[in-house]
Scaffold this motif. Structure first.
Motif, PDB file in Angstrom:
ATOM      1  N   ILE A   2       0.874  -1.187   0.000  1.00 12.33           N
ATOM      2  CA  ILE A   2       0.000   0.000   0.000  1.00 12.33           C
ATOM      3  C   ILE A   2       0.905   1.229   0.000  1.00 12.33           C
ATOM      4  CG2 ILE A   2      -1.804   1.300   1.202  1.00 12.33           C
ATOM      5  CD1 ILE A   2      -2.446  -1.259   2.800  1.00 12.33           C
ATOM      6  N   MET A  47      -8.678   3.695   0.182  1.00 13.88           N
ATOM      7  CA  MET A  47      -7.870   2.556  -0.279  1.00 13.88           C
ATOM      8  C   MET A  47      -8.732   1.513  -0.984  1.00 13.88           C
ATOM      9  SD  MET A  47      -5.510   1.972   3.045  1.00 13.88           S
ATOM     10  CE  MET A  47      -4.198   3.131   3.456  1.00 13.88           C
ATOM     11  N   ILE A  60      -2.302   0.359  -4.647  1.00 16.51           N
ATOM     12  CA  ILE A  60      -2.503  -0.943  -4.017  1.00 16.51           C
ATOM     13  C   ILE A  60      -1.860  -1.973  -4.932  1.00 16.51           C
ATOM     14  CG2 ILE A  60      -4.237  -2.652  -3.308  1.00 16.51           C
ATOM     15  CD1 ILE A  60      -4.336  -0.111  -1.555  1.00 16.51           C
ATOM     16  N   VAL A 154      -4.072  -7.571  -0.194  1.00 14.74           N
ATOM     17  CA  VAL A 154      -4.046  -6.448   0.739  1.00 14.74           C
ATOM     18  C   VAL A 154      -5.309  -6.498   1.591  1.00 14.74           C
ATOM     19  CG1 VAL A 154      -4.055  -3.932   0.931  1.00 14.74           C
ATOM     20  CG2 VAL A 154      -2.675  -5.036  -0.838  1.00 14.74           C
TER      21      VAL A 154
END
Ligand SMILES: Nc1ncnc2c1ncn2[C@@H]1O[C@H](COP(=O)(O)OP(=O)(O)OP(=O)(O)O)[C@@H](O)[C@H]1O
Ligand SMILES: [Mg+2]
Length: 242
Positions: A2, A47, A60, A154
């Motif tokens: 990230i 995100m 990402i 992630v």
């Protein structure tokens, strides 16, 4: 991975997040700290491409939330604390399977993933029962499984242990360590400093939408000359009026 790059988010004239930058590597469990309203959930929502940044960008696994939202969504799993929003009339398995099918998982792969997660989270006893009668902790486990069903690289966990008892919190922690061993990138927000201390090496501390610190817990303690994380937290909150 990230990579938060000078990200900002305004709601009208109000800046919820400003000029925020930090990086989380693969294989890392990274803590996001801040008091109520600091901007943690807003940051995670950006995100996950639920919100668009008004400034800056987030990558990402190399994909921009602005330019490649579809690629980002495929690689990300997000869990919000609080109301987990399951379908009460469906079983735990059906709830998880429903989400997996939204990600386009094949039936065989879906079965395999649900078996793995159900074992990992100790859910085998109630996986085929309707979630309507589940306790809060049981529901939270189903929500965790749902977040991980597509095996994302992630993982964003926004106060995930809310409602878990000591046993379930332990199972959860072990699962996070295991995902870390698998090379996942894990960002974790919590108000529980004990838990942050157990899980994370590095943290970002945000206050009123701005970054106050990013680095290892040792550096954080050194910088403030305080050992106790709760006390550091209070020093940040009380020590700045802007
Ligand atoms: N959709 C929205 N519209 C307007 N303001 C918002 C919106 N979402 C969040 N905010 C504001 O942005 C700020 C940051 O909120 P956010 O939910 O990110 O905080 P948080 O760090 O997650 O707090 P908590 O620890 O309470 O979960 C708050 O002042 C909040 O009121
Ligand atoms: Mg929040």
């Amino acid at each position: 991975m990230i990579d938060v790059k000078q990200v900002g988010k305004r709601f009208g004239h109000f800046a919820a997040v400003q000029d925020l930058s930090f990086r989380v590597e693969a294989g890392e469990v990274y803590g996001l700290l801040g008091e109520n309203g600091a901007g943690k959930t807003t940051t995670m929502r950006m995100m996950a491409t639920i919100l668009q940044p008004t400034e800056g960008d987030i990558e990402i696994s190399g994909f921009s939330v602005r330019r490649d939202p579809v690629e980002v969504r495929r690689r990300i799993g997000i869990l919000f604390g609080g109301d987990v929003g399951l379908y009460n009339r469906l079983t735990a398995r059906e709830n998880i399977a429903y989400f997996g099918s939204l990600y386009g998982l094949e039936p065989a792969r879906l079965r395999e993933r649900i078996d793995i997660l159900s074992r990992m989270l100790d859910m085998e006893e109630f996986i085929d029962r309707r979630v309507g009668a589940f306790s809060r902790g049981m529901k939270q486990k189903v929500a965790i499984a749902r977040t991980l069903v597509h095996d994302p690289d992630v993982i964003l966990l926004d106060e995930p242990s809310t409602g878990l008892d000591v046993t379930a919190a332990n199972i959860f922690r072990r699962m996070v360590s295991r995902m870390q061993d698998e090379g996942k990138t894990i960002l974790f927000s919590s108000h529980n400093m004990g838990e942050i201390n157990k899980l994370c090496k590095r943290v970002a501390l945000i206050h009123k939408g701005r970054l106050r610190f990013a680095g290892t817990l040792e550096c954080l303690r050194e910088k403030f000359g305080i050992v106790d994380l709760d006390d550091i937290f209070m020093a940040v909150v009380e020590g700045s009026e802007n």
